[in-house]
Write a protein that holds these residues in place. Sequence first.
Motif, PDB file in Angstrom:
ATOM      1  N   HIS A  53     -26.591 -41.222  56.271  1.00 11.17           N
ATOM      2  CA  HIS A  53     -25.845 -40.046  56.724  1.00 11.17           C
ATOM      3  C   HIS A  53     -25.404 -39.258  55.502  1.00 11.17           C
ATOM      4  N   LEU A  54     -25.921 -38.044  55.375  1.00 12.93           N
ATOM      5  CA  LEU A  54     -25.522 -37.138  54.298  1.00 12.93           C
ATOM      6  C   LEU A  54     -24.451 -36.208  54.843  1.00 12.93           C
ATOM      7  N   ALA A  55     -23.205 -36.565  54.608  1.00 19.41           N
ATOM      8  CA  ALA A  55     -22.107 -35.815  55.203  1.00 19.41           C
ATOM      9  C   ALA A  55     -22.049 -34.379  54.699  1.00 19.41           C
ATOM     10  N   LYS A  56     -22.484 -34.166  53.465  1.00 22.08           N
ATOM     11  CA  LYS A  56     -22.405 -32.826  52.882  1.00 22.08           C
ATOM     12  C   LYS A  56     -23.800 -32.344  52.465  1.00 22.08           C
ATOM     13  N   ALA A  57     -24.752 -32.499  53.363  1.00 24.16           N
ATOM     14  CA  ALA A  57     -26.110 -32.041  53.077  1.00 24.16           C
ATOM     15  C   ALA A  57     -26.125 -30.531  52.863  1.00 24.16           C
ATOM     16  N   GLN A  58     -26.869 -30.106  51.851  1.00 25.88           N
ATOM     17  CA  GLN A  58     -27.016 -28.683  51.576  1.00 25.88           C
ATOM     18  C   GLN A  58     -28.160 -28.136  52.423  1.00 25.88           C
ATOM     19  N   ALA A  59     -27.908 -27.037  53.130  1.00 20.78           N
ATOM     20  CA  ALA A  59     -28.928 -26.484  54.024  1.00 20.78           C
ATOM     21  C   ALA A  59     -28.786 -24.976  54.110  1.00 20.78           C
ATOM     22  N   SER A  60     -29.928 -24.311  54.307  1.00 17.67           N
ATOM     23  CA  SER A  60     -29.953 -22.858  54.406  1.00 17.67           C
ATOM     24  C   SER A  60     -31.216 -22.443  55.145  1.00 17.67           C
ATOM     25  N   ASP A  61     -31.229 -21.220  55.645  1.00 19.94           N
ATOM     26  CA  ASP A  61     -32.455 -20.642  56.199  1.00 19.94           C
ATOM     27  C   ASP A  61     -32.981 -19.520  55.315  1.00 19.94           C
ATOM     28  N   ASP A  62     -32.405 -19.389  54.111  1.00 18.03           N
ATOM     29  CA  ASP A  62     -32.720 -18.258  53.237  1.00 18.03           C
ATOM     30  C   ASP A  62     -33.127 -18.749  51.851  1.00 18.03           C
ATOM     31  N   PRO A  63     -34.416 -18.676  51.499  1.00 20.58           N
ATOM     32  CA  PRO A  63     -34.835 -19.118  50.168  1.00 20.58           C
ATOM     33  C   PRO A  63     -34.103 -18.399  49.042  1.00 20.58           C
ATOM     34  N   ALA A  64     -33.756 -17.126  49.245  1.00 15.32           N
ATOM     35  CA  ALA A  64     -33.063 -16.367  48.202  1.00 15.32           C
ATOM     36  C   ALA A  64     -31.679 -16.940  47.916  1.00 15.32           C
ATOM     37  N   ALA A  65     -31.057 -17.528  48.928  1.00 10.41           N
ATOM     38  CA  ALA A  65     -29.726 -18.113  48.736  1.00 10.41           C
ATOM     39  C   ALA A  65     -29.790 -19.421  47.962  1.00 10.41           C
ATOM     40  N   ILE A  66     -30.964 -20.034  47.923  1.00  9.89           N
ATOM     41  CA  ILE A  66     -31.150 -21.298  47.202  1.00  9.89           C
ATOM     42  C   ILE A  66     -31.515 -21.048  45.752  1.00  9.89           C
ATOM     43  N   GLY A  67     -32.435 -20.113  45.532  1.00 11.18           N
ATOM     44  CA  GLY A  67     -32.860 -19.803  44.173  1.00 11.18           C
ATOM     45  C   GLY A  67     -33.926 -20.753  43.658  1.00 11.18           C
ATOM     46  N   VAL A  68     -34.193 -20.656  42.367  1.00 12.40           N
ATOM     47  CA  VAL A  68     -35.294 -21.401  41.751  1.00 12.40           C
ATOM     48  C   VAL A  68     -35.000 -22.893  41.748  1.00 12.40           C
ATOM     49  N   VAL A  69     -36.012 -23.682  42.110  1.00 13.84           N
ATOM     50  CA  VAL A  69     -35.895 -25.141  42.125  1.00 13.84           C
ATOM     51  C   VAL A  69     -37.007 -25.746  41.269  1.00 13.84           C
ATOM     52  N   ASP A  70     -36.910 -27.037  41.044  1.00 15.09           N
ATOM     53  CA  ASP A  70     -37.955 -27.735  40.288  1.00 15.09           C
ATOM     54  C   ASP A  70     -39.163 -28.050  41.161  1.00 15.09           C
ATOM     55  N   VAL A  71     -38.893 -28.451  42.413  1.00 11.70           N
ATOM     56  CA  VAL A  71     -39.966 -28.847  43.324  1.00 11.70           C
ATOM     57  C   VAL A  71     -39.678 -28.299  44.720  1.00 11.70           C
ATOM     58  N   VAL A  72     -40.695 -27.686  45.318  1.00 15.10           N
ATOM     59  CA  VAL A  72     -40.633 -27.303  46.729  1.00 15.10           C
ATOM     60  C   VAL A  72     -41.528 -28.273  47.493  1.00 15.10           C
ATOM     61  N   ILE A  73     -40.931 -29.061  48.369  1.00 14.49           N
ATOM     62  CA  ILE A  73     -41.710 -29.931  49.249  1.00 14.49           C
ATOM     63  C   ILE A  73     -41.969 -29.168  50.545  1.00 14.49           C
ATOM     64  N   VAL A  74     -43.246 -28.984  50.874  1.00 13.82           N
ATOM     65  CA  VAL A  74     -43.622 -28.239  52.066  1.00 13.82           C
ATOM     66  C   VAL A  74     -43.940 -29.236  53.173  1.00 13.82           C
ATOM     67  N   ALA A  75     -43.138 -29.214  54.231  1.00 10.63           N
ATOM     68  CA  ALA A  75     -43.282 -30.180  55.317  1.00 10.63           C
ATOM     69  C   ALA A  75     -43.178 -29.490  56.676  1.00 10.63           C
ATOM     70  N   VAL A  76     -43.640 -28.247  56.744  1.00 12.74           N
ATOM     71  CA  VAL A  76     -43.694 -27.542  58.013  1.00 12.74           C
ATOM     72  C   VAL A  76     -44.964 -27.954  58.753  1.00 12.74           C
ATOM     73  N   LYS A  77     -45.145 -27.457  59.982  1.00 10.62           N
ATOM     74  CA  LYS A  77     -46.415 -27.657  60.673  1.00 10.62           C
ATOM     75  C   LYS A  77     -47.519 -26.947  59.888  1.00 10.62           C
ATOM     76  N   ALA A  78     -48.717 -27.504  59.941  1.00  4.51           N
ATOM     77  CA  ALA A  78     -49.813 -26.970  59.132  1.00  4.51           C
ATOM     78  C   ALA A  78     -50.088 -25.505  59.436  1.00  4.51           C
ATOM     79  N   TRP A  79     -49.922 -25.096  60.691  1.00 12.56           N
ATOM     80  CA  TRP A  79     -50.201 -23.700  61.041  1.00 12.56           C
ATOM     81  C   TRP A  79     -49.117 -22.738  60.546  1.00 12.56           C
ATOM     82  N   GLN A  80     -48.017 -23.265  60.035  1.00 11.42           N
ATOM     83  CA  GLN A  80     -46.946 -22.428  59.496  1.00 11.42           C
ATOM     84  C   GLN A  80     -47.032 -22.249  57.982  1.00 11.42           C
ATOM     85  N   VAL A  81     -47.954 -22.957  57.316  1.00 10.81           N
ATOM     86  CA  VAL A  81     -47.985 -22.970  55.854  1.00 10.81           C
ATOM     87  C   VAL A  81     -48.203 -21.572  55.280  1.00 10.81           C
ATOM     88  N   GLU A  82     -49.168 -20.860  55.802  1.00 12.16           N
ATOM     89  CA  GLU A  82     -49.456 -19.525  55.268  1.00 12.16           C
ATOM     90  C   GLU A  82     -48.264 -18.594  55.431  1.00 12.16           C
TER      91      GLU A  82
END
Length: 315
Positions: A53-82
């Motif tokens: 249980h991550l009580a204070k998990a960081q979450a957003s729906d806006d990539p701009a609010a997150i900013g640059v990261v080291d790694v982006v893990i892509v785990a959407v449905k395959a038809w959503q990748v593009e």
Amino acid sequence: MRFAIYGSGGVGGYFGARLAEAGEDVTFLARGDHLAAIKRDGLTVRSINGDIHLAKAQASDDPAAIGVVDVVIVAVKAWQVEEIAQTMAPLIGPETLVLPLENGVEATEVLGEVVGHDKVLRGLCGIIAYREAPGIIRHAGVEPFVRFGEPDNRKSERTQRVKAAFDRATGITAEIPDDIQVSVWSKFLFICAMSGVGAVTRAPMGISRQLPESRQLLEQVMEEITAVGRARGVALPDDAVARALTFIDTLPETSTASMQRDIMEGRPSELESQNGAVVRLGHAAGVATPINAALYAALLPQEARARGEVSFADR
């Protein structure tokens, strides 16, 4: 390391939670009631390997609010990748890596066309997990693993850094294979067979692998995929189909693939990226794929209805 998890369902939710539990800086990209629940209550993973249980998990729906990261893990449905690739720019800096953990074999190329081929690794994962409720992930089967590497199989310091982060997490086995193409296509063998046969039979894998007729269908799907992969230069071993069937035999009897569940529940699915991709790639390589073509054609009306392209009632 700083991670963004693009797609926080079963796959992204599980692996992202394990990384966060190990002390990595993880932000989950989610939407709707799932995002609201994570922001309000945190993220919970109910796992056969121990709950999180991550009580204070960081979450957003806006990539701009997150900013640059080291790694982006892509785990959407395959038809959503593009589609999501077009929104990823705020996450990408000069040293950012993009790691797709998708069911198909085309995500690396699709992402590379948008964010740059030099930034995208080739990867896969193994897990049976799904979103049980908003803010809750259920890990129901398979000892979770990730495998990834440079598309040309060269050894690199950057892949070792990512592996080190996964190695710090419990409940994950991370590997950089000698040939990542073989690994990706080896997974494609069993997940595509499970998905197509499962969606047509609407039976759990414990039944499909047991009945001689549907087991033969699983094997025929895999044999076609193997032929397509080899025609595309993938060095699949002689026992690739046997290994995939052996893996399927180890799964819990109630196992179903996510594509099967989506089709059965009337949602858009990964049909085009799985059995449809076998047919399309086979045609381009001059390899006949009649079994996958039949499965694809049989499932296409359900897919078209889920996408609002046709309308008909169940009888």
